[in-house]
Enzyme design. Structure first.
Site, PDB file in Angstrom:
ATOM      1  CE  LYS A  11     -81.740 -14.353 -28.114  1.00  0.00           C
ATOM      2  NZ  LYS A  11     -80.156 -14.347 -28.625  1.00  0.00           N
ATOM      3  CB  THR A  51     -63.406 -17.654 -37.780  1.00  0.00           C
ATOM      4  OG1 THR A  51     -64.463 -17.509 -36.247  1.00  0.00           O
ATOM      5  CG2 THR A  51     -63.180 -16.451 -38.511  1.00  0.00           C
ATOM      6  CG  ASP A  62     -65.019 -11.497 -32.675  1.00  0.00           C
ATOM      7  OD1 ASP A  62     -63.879 -11.230 -33.026  1.00  0.00           O
ATOM      8  OD2 ASP A  62     -65.685 -12.545 -33.010  1.00  0.00           O
ATOM      9  N   GLY A  86    -140.081  -4.719 -57.524  1.00  0.00           N
ATOM     10  CA  GLY A  86    -140.037  -3.340 -56.174  1.00  0.00           C
ATOM     11  C   GLY A  86    -139.127  -3.852 -55.296  1.00  0.00           C
ATOM     12  CB  THR A  88    -140.709  -2.078 -65.654  1.00  0.00           C
ATOM     13  OG1 THR A  88    -139.740  -3.383 -64.884  1.00  0.00           O
ATOM     14  CG2 THR A  88    -141.457  -1.320 -64.727  1.00  0.00           C
ATOM     15  CG  HIS A 139     -77.702 -22.632 -30.827  1.00  0.00           C
ATOM     16  ND1 HIS A 139     -79.299 -22.702 -30.817  1.00  0.00           N
ATOM     17  CD2 HIS A 139     -77.368 -22.817 -32.664  1.00  0.00           C
ATOM     18  CE1 HIS A 139     -79.492 -23.106 -32.208  1.00  0.00           C
ATOM     19  NE2 HIS A 139     -78.931 -23.123 -33.019  1.00  0.00           N
ATOM     20  CG  ASP A 157     -77.133 -14.168 -36.915  1.00  0.00           C
ATOM     21  OD1 ASP A 157     -76.924 -14.793 -37.610  1.00  0.00           O
ATOM     22  OD2 ASP A 157     -76.987 -15.047 -35.529  1.00  0.00           O
ATOM     23  CB  CYS A 186    -134.555  -0.625 -63.114  1.00  0.00           C
ATOM     24  SG  CYS A 186    -132.832  -1.652 -63.273  1.00  0.00           S
ATOM     25  CB  SER A 217     -71.596 -13.848 -33.049  1.00  0.00           C
ATOM     26  OG  SER A 217     -72.931 -14.389 -32.424  1.00  0.00           O
TER      27      SER A 217
END
Length: 879
Positions: A635, A613, A503, A210, A131, A753, A566, A261, A563
């Site tokens: 956790k 503290t 706390d 083709g 073509t 901890h 967090d 095409c 604590s």
């Protein structure tokens, strides 16, 4: 050598050549071409560009003779249009790639240490279709020259002469400009056997043609760049410019008698404009087929095998009508069949490669989309689709783009000329080989160009990533500094409502009173949540958040140890971003800058003030928080710099009455922070200074704090400073496997901890000090294992000596053990009453969870789970 001998030698060579099979001759040619390409691979960009220019010029000059030759040999197409194709293949390809680097270093970024080097692929086996036999040959030869590849062409048997002539013109111009002889060649008499041999022997196959041929290319076992068939569906929306749309289709569909095409194969017009579209086609010289003509056309569009009938390919409309058995005027542009079925049983629904067009009516845009989808499925997957629409209809354009499984989606563009690029959109790469992606079973989903014929070698030099040192915006310290620091909430930040998180002990013992008195003095209203317990829970935080939402503070104040800090951070997060999920927030990361989950922006509703503290966690200056879901026991360790407090107030008045147990546990926790930050793979000069000074303070003042308590304010203040400095160190350098293991030991067996860290730290130090570990942590700035040298640096800084590093290290270990003993830390895990059976029952789970802890990745020695298990056992029994 005599003349007679020369003649005899030539005759012998001729006889040998004649005796060779066609395949052997092809193999010999390929070997010669490879030699030429190896020489060409050494050419400079300047030499290549000169050859590229001369070859393009030569092809351009011969565009008319080549067009005539192609039409004469194939009996298809329009000379004048093939002239344009040849012109395009020479001029547009040259213009687009003349300044593109294809030799040597093509890209370099010295700051990132990246260099990209272009190398040719080698020998390109090129399949050329009937073509576009000359324009595609010109295109492929030129992009091979630009990329220093050799190209051996397998032409279509019905176009072998014109394709060979196009290759010859480019080859001779290239060689005249200095290219090695034999870079470009063409199989004179193409056969299936020779095409297969070419595909087996080439380094890469560049296939246009083709479906069967393209499939063979992909099945050859060699890298292949092949393209699939087109069946371009056009939608004409109600909003489109009908005149523009219709004539664009005519312009494209009649170009070279529809053999590109990307050419339109069907038009679907919305019902309300259908009659106008049909009338416009008729007005512009197209023929609408009647029922009898439709039947005759259906009989000739496809072969029995279901492929396009080669007799109609590239023929003018009047000749196709003649083949079908009826007559139309000679100047008829397109034969248009009004059809309803988009099923593959309808011949008009297929690719026709000729000025034959299907015309459909759709009741609405959605129906038109459905019809186009079906047409693509039955033969045009991945190729091209087209839409004519008013530019303001962006939503419909987006729907169309989302639904069409094609790699070119053209808007208000004649698709033949538009699809090949650089004619109706100047950022669409010019090409005569149009990739269809995985939709069409192709390896390329764009217009094929020079980049697809290059191997890119990337040279990546080692680089160290940018680091940081992040702290709260304000850090106030000195005994009695609280009231002065809080002044800023009014004078600098203009806050009006404060929410205190603490706390019950601190609240009932009056520790919140200095804060509330100052808030009263400044006229800042406040509320207080005082139900934080050790190891704060998600349920506790949720209860606090309900109060916060009702109160709507613009500053939050966390008062207490780790604590309270967090819990305060988690409440702050939930107040600012209630939509966040903890399983996302807690997702581990290797590099905080590259984490999958990006942390939300904090501080939009309230700033965060941290007042410690105790002198241990350093949480007032870190971006970390841990919360436990009491219902599931999970956790959630949360880490991101968005959680860094805005202000930290380290007032020793709040730390004077720490009990001995808290003093020792928090003090050794701070020591572990500094030790792990100093040997972390992410340690820097900035974090090192904080870690060193923290350790010096801890060794000097922790025993005094433990022994003298509130009677030694200097020691308390120095330990407060040490805790905060160690916090700053690990907030930026992160921690290591000691903390990973301590987190799990504390969670499973309820040890404080700091005590958990104390029981593990010397064992981890010995583990890290191994000069030849099984595995090392991965970070670009960490060159090789050197933890032992780092421990010794720290030891010498605090006055520990020895004849060599081994002695200094052992003396440092003993000094840490002595310090622990002075402050009441026991030797082993079992000394804290943890039963052997309980410990062993949880051991494997602790090991895996410690390995998966966020802190593990920064450890200088990357631990195996078996090694973590051994450390736990040593810590339980004692070495």
């Amino acid at each position: 050598m005599s003349r007679q001998e020369e003649k005899m030698q030539a005759a012998q060579a001729s006889q040998e050549q004649a005796a060779m099979t066609d395949v052997e001759k092809l193999q010999q040619k390929i070997a010669q071409m490879r030699e030429a390409q190896r020489a060409f691979a050494a050419f400079t960009q300047e030499q290549v560009d000169r050859i590229f220019f001369e070859a393009a010029m030569a092809a351009n000059k011969q565009r008319i003779p080549l067009a005539k030759m192609a039409v004469e040999e194939t009996g298809m197409g329009v000379v004048e249009d093939k002239v344009i194709k040849n012109h395009y293949a020479a001029e547009y390809i040259y213009n687009s790639y003349k300044n593109v680097k294809t030799c040597g270093v093509i890209e370099e970024d010295t700051s990132y240490g990246i260099k990209k080097i272009a190398e040719p692929m080698g020998l390109v086996g090129a399949i050329i279709p009937t073509t576009n036999p000359t324009s595609t040959a010109i295109f492929k030869c030129l992009i091979c020259l630009k990329t220093r590849n050799a190209i051996l062409i397998s032409p279509h048997p019905r176009a072998k002469k014109c394709t060979a002539e196009a290759a010859r013109i480019v080859r001779e111009a290239a060689e005249a400009a200095g290219a090695p002889k034999g870079l470009i060649d063409c199989i004179e008499n193409p056969t299936l056997e020779l095409s297969n041999e070419l595909m087996r022997s080439a380094d890469v196959i560049l296939a246009t043609g083709g479906p069967g041929m393209v499939k063979a290319a992909y099945s050859s076992g060699k890298p292949a760049i092949g393209v699939g068939p087109g069946n371009t569906p056009v939608i004409m929306d109600s909003s489109c410019d009908i005149q523009l749309a219709v004539y664009s289709v005519i312009h494209s569909k009649t170009f070279d008698n529809g053999m590109i095409c990307a050419s339109e194969q069907s038009v679907t017009a919305i019902e309300d404009i259908y009659d106008k579209v049909r009338a416009e086609f008729e007005k512009r010289g197209c023929h609408i087929l009647n029922e009898e003509e439709m039947a005759k056309m259906r009989a000739i569009i496809l072969t029995e095998a279901g492929t396009v009938n080669p007799k109609i390919v590239g023929q003018p409309a009047h000749k196709i009508a003649e083949i079908a058995g009826f007559e139309v005027p000679k100047d008829t542009k397109i034969l248009i069949g009004e059809v309803t079925s988009v099923d593959s049983s309808e011949p008009f629904a297929h690719e026709k490669l000729s000025p034959v067009l299907a015309l459909y009516k759709a009741k609405d845009f959605e129906t038109a989309l459905e019809m186009s989808e079906r047409l693509i499925e039955d033969g045009g997957y991945g190729h091209t689709s087209s839409l004519y629409i008013h530019p303001s209809e962006t939503e419909k354009m987006a729907q169309h783009a989302a639904r069409m499984k094609t790699c070119r989606i053209l808007i208000n563009t004649p698709s033949s000329q538009g699809g090949i690029g650089d004619l109706y959109n100047f950022k669409l790469a010019p090409s005569l080989t149009l990739g269809c992606g995985s939709y069409g079973g192709n390896s390329v989903s764009e217009n094929v160009n020079v980049k697809h014929l290059l191997n890119i070698k990337t040279v990546a030099e080692r680089r160290e990533n940018m680091l940081w040192f992040r702290t709260p915006q304000k850090v106030y310290f000195k005994k009695g500094c609280l009231p002065v620091a809080l002044d800023e909430l009014k004078t600098y930040y203009h806050k009006k409502k404060a929410f205190i998180v603490t706390d019950s002990f601190l609240y009932s013992s009056g520790h919140t009173k200095p804060i509330t008195d100052k808030l009263d003095e400044m006229g800042i209203t406040y509320a207080c949540f005082y139900e934080v317990a050790p190891d704060p829970t998600l349920q506790c935080a949720q209860k606090g958040v309900e109060q916060i939402k009702a109160f709507q503070p613009d500053v939050m104040i966390a008062l207490g140890g780790g604590s309270a800090m967090d819990a305060g951070k988690i409440m702050w997060l939930m107040y600012e971003h209630p939509e966040c999920r903890f399983e996302d927030l807690a997702m581990d990361f290797m590099d905080i800058r590259k984490r999958v989950y990006m942390f939300p922006k904090m501080g939009e509703k309230a700033m965060f003030v941290a007042i410690p503290t105790s002198s241990g966690t350093g949480s007032e200056v870190t971006p970390f928080a841990i919360i436990t879901d009491a219902e599931t026991g999970t956790k959630w360790p949360i880490a991101d710099y968005e959680l860094m407090p805005n202000m930290a107030i380290i007032d020793t008045d709040y730390m004077m009455t720490q009990p001995k147990g808290l003093t020792s546990a928090s003090g050794i926790d701070a020591l572990t922070h500094a030790l792990e930050a100093y040997v972390s793979i992410m340690a820097t000069d900035f974090s090192d200074g904080m870690a060193l000074k923290a350790v010096k303070n801890i060794f000097e003042y922790l025993p005094r704090c433990y022994d003298n308590g509130p009677n030694d304010p200097e020691a308390r203040e120095k330990m407060a400073n040490a805790s905060t400095m160690a916090g700053m160190a690990f907030a930026n350098a992160f921690l290591g496997v000691c903390h990973s293991m301590a987190h799990k030991l504390g969670a499973y067996h309820h040890l404080p901890h700091g005590v958990a860290n104390a029981l593990l730290i010397e064992l981890v130090m010995r583990y890290n000090a191994d000069p030849a570990p099984v595995k090392m942590g991965t970070f670009s700035q960490y060159p090789y294992p050197h933890a032992k040298e780092r421990y010794c640096e720290m030891a010498r800084f605090i006055g520990i000596t020895g004849k060599d590093d081994d002695a200094v290290f052992e003396n440092f270990i003993r000094a840490i053990a002595d310090l622990k003993e002075k402050v009441g830390i026991k030797r082993t895990i079992r000394d804290y009453g943890i039963q052997k059976e309980d410990f062993l029952a949880t051991l494997d789970e602790m090991v895996e969870n410690a390995f998966n802890d966020q802190c593990t990745g920064a450890n200088p020695r990357y631990p195996l789970m078996s090694e973590i298990k051994e450390l736990y056992l040593k810590a339980y029994y004692g070495e």
